[in-house]
Every structure is written in structure tokens, then in C-alpha cells.
Design an enzyme around this catalytic site. Sequence first.
Site, PDB file in Angstrom:
ATOM      1  N   ARG A 151     -58.858  11.896  51.823  1.00 14.02           N
ATOM      2  CA  ARG A 151     -57.563  11.963  52.507  1.00 14.02           C
ATOM      3  C   ARG A 151     -57.453  10.885  53.573  1.00 14.02           C
ATOM      4  NH1 ARG A 151     -58.089  17.631  54.433  1.00 14.02           N
ATOM      5  NH2 ARG A 151     -56.024  17.508  55.354  1.00 14.02           N
ATOM      6  N   ARG A 192     -59.178  25.575  55.261  1.00 16.36           N
ATOM      7  CA  ARG A 192     -58.346  25.148  54.135  1.00 16.36           C
ATOM      8  C   ARG A 192     -59.212  24.602  53.018  1.00 16.36           C
ATOM      9  NH1 ARG A 192     -53.557  21.295  56.169  1.00 16.36           N
ATOM     10  NH2 ARG A 192     -54.394  20.056  54.475  1.00 16.36           N
ATOM     11  N   LYS A 251     -50.600  16.636  63.781  1.00 20.55           N
ATOM     12  CA  LYS A 251     -49.169  16.695  63.440  1.00 20.55           C
ATOM     13  C   LYS A 251     -48.662  18.129  63.360  1.00 20.55           C
ATOM     14  CE  LYS A 251     -49.198  14.376  59.538  1.00 20.55           C
ATOM     15  NZ  LYS A 251     -50.654  14.142  59.379  1.00 20.55           N
ATOM     16  N   ARG A 265     -61.474  22.434  61.489  1.00 19.13           N
ATOM     17  CA  ARG A 265     -60.180  23.113  61.506  1.00 19.13           C
ATOM     18  C   ARG A 265     -60.216  24.481  60.801  1.00 19.13           C
ATOM     19  NH1 ARG A 265     -55.065  19.603  59.863  1.00 19.13           N
ATOM     20  NH2 ARG A 265     -55.923  19.634  57.759  1.00 19.13           N
ATOM     21  N   ARG A 309     -45.352   9.562  53.156  1.00 22.10           N
ATOM     22  CA  ARG A 309     -46.775   9.207  53.198  1.00 22.10           C
ATOM     23  C   ARG A 309     -47.058   7.892  52.489  1.00 22.10           C
ATOM     24  NH1 ARG A 309     -49.073  14.715  54.113  1.00 22.10           N
ATOM     25  NH2 ARG A 309     -51.330  14.572  54.201  1.00 22.10           N
TER      26      ARG A 309
END
Length: 215
Positions: free
Chosen positions: A171, A160, A13, A127, A88
Site C-alpha cells: 500500500r 484490519r 486521514k 492500528r 488515489r
Amino acid sequence: MRIVLLGAPGSGKGTQAQKLVETYGIPQVSTGDLLRAELQSESKLGLRAKADMDAGRLVPDELVLELIQRRLEKDDARDGFILDGFPRNSSQARDLENLLREIEKPLDAVLLLDLDLDVLSKRLTGRRTCSVTGKLLNIHFSPQEELDACIAAGGELIQRADDNEETIANRLKVYQEQTRPLIEFYGSVDLLRVVDAMGAVEEVSGRMQKALDCL
Ligand code: AMP
């Protein structure tokens, strides 16, 4: 153009929102980024959100709604926006509907970035963000030259805080339980466009472009 990007954490996203910003000149509004900025500045709101963010849980609806409201009032969002990571859950979707109805700016489309669960997991664990250029990279998928370019520029590949395995599992669970039901909701009001999110960034953004062309 007013768009919501829907998709699991790791579906791309953020990256795709950046592409849409370039194409349409409208801002990306990411509740994750807004929350991280609040955390960084150690605001009251940021401190309230911290424990939930660290654990990979959703932060309370009223906090994100406050951030979204404040952000959408800004001048640059007057002609459109790309919502990334909001809504969400169903309650946030209703809040968004009410907010946009009040300002008479309904959504034009909801794009779902559709991706397999095991690819999602690799995207999240790999990531990284380059500390110098801010470029989003992935140690499993990015070309080695791009990873090397960050280091050569004196940067570091930063992970992160919430991209560790335990938080990632949480998550993804939160996504399945609370966010996935929005697919049906936006389908029922005829806003949903499903985009295959597998493949290179440019391929996926081409598909997104196609989905938006018919608006
Ligand atoms: P993201 O960068 O979108 O993956 O978001 C990072 C974290 O911020 C999430 O795991 C949540 O803890 C929190 N967060 C972001 N957006 C929302 C939202 N719309 N509602 C509740 N929590 C959110």
C-alpha cells in the site's frame, strides 16, 4: 465545504476526517469504508474488489467511481463532503473533476497530511479498532487508558485484514507510485494545503482547521 484529504495510508486521514465531520457537519466519504461495506454485504462489487484489497493494490477505477457517484448523490452530501482515500491516482482525479463539474460543485481545497515513512509504518502496523465503540486506536501510540477502556467495555482490538506487513508495504508502494503525483497536480491548480501530520490528533486537527479557516 468540499475537501479532499490526501496522504499516505496511516497518515491519519480517517481520524482527521472524523474531526472535520464534527466541526463542519458534512459527511466523510471514504472509498476504503465504502469498499469494506460492499465486501461485508458480499455484493458483486465487493467480491470484485476483494483480491486487490487483500493484496494492498488499488481496485479498478470504475468500481470506486461507481461508489463515489452513488455516495455523492445522497442528500447529506449536498452541502459538502470530505473525501478520504479518493482520488488515489491521476485518472481518478480527472474523473472527480469531471463529476464535480457536472454537478457544478468544484473542490474548495485538498489537504495533504504530510508524514515520515517510518512513522507511517508504525501507525499502520499498530492500528486497531475497538469492536464495541468503533474508536480508532493504535497499540504503539494510544494512551493505555484508552486501550484498556475498550477491553473494559467488553470490546476487542480488531486489526484490519489489510494491516499486515506485506500488504502495508504494498500500500505504501502504491501510494508513492500512483497517489503522490497528485500532490503536484493539486498544487498546480492552487488547491493544495500541506499540513504537518506529526503529533497528537488534536494538534494536527488544529493545523487543519487553520488551513481551512482562510477559505
Ligand atoms: P483505505 O481504507 O483508504 O486504506 O483503503 C483500503 C483499500 O481499499 C486500499 O488498499 C485499496 O485496495 C482500496 N481502495 C480504497 N480507496 C481506493 C481508491 N480510491 N481507488 C482504488 N482502490 C481503493
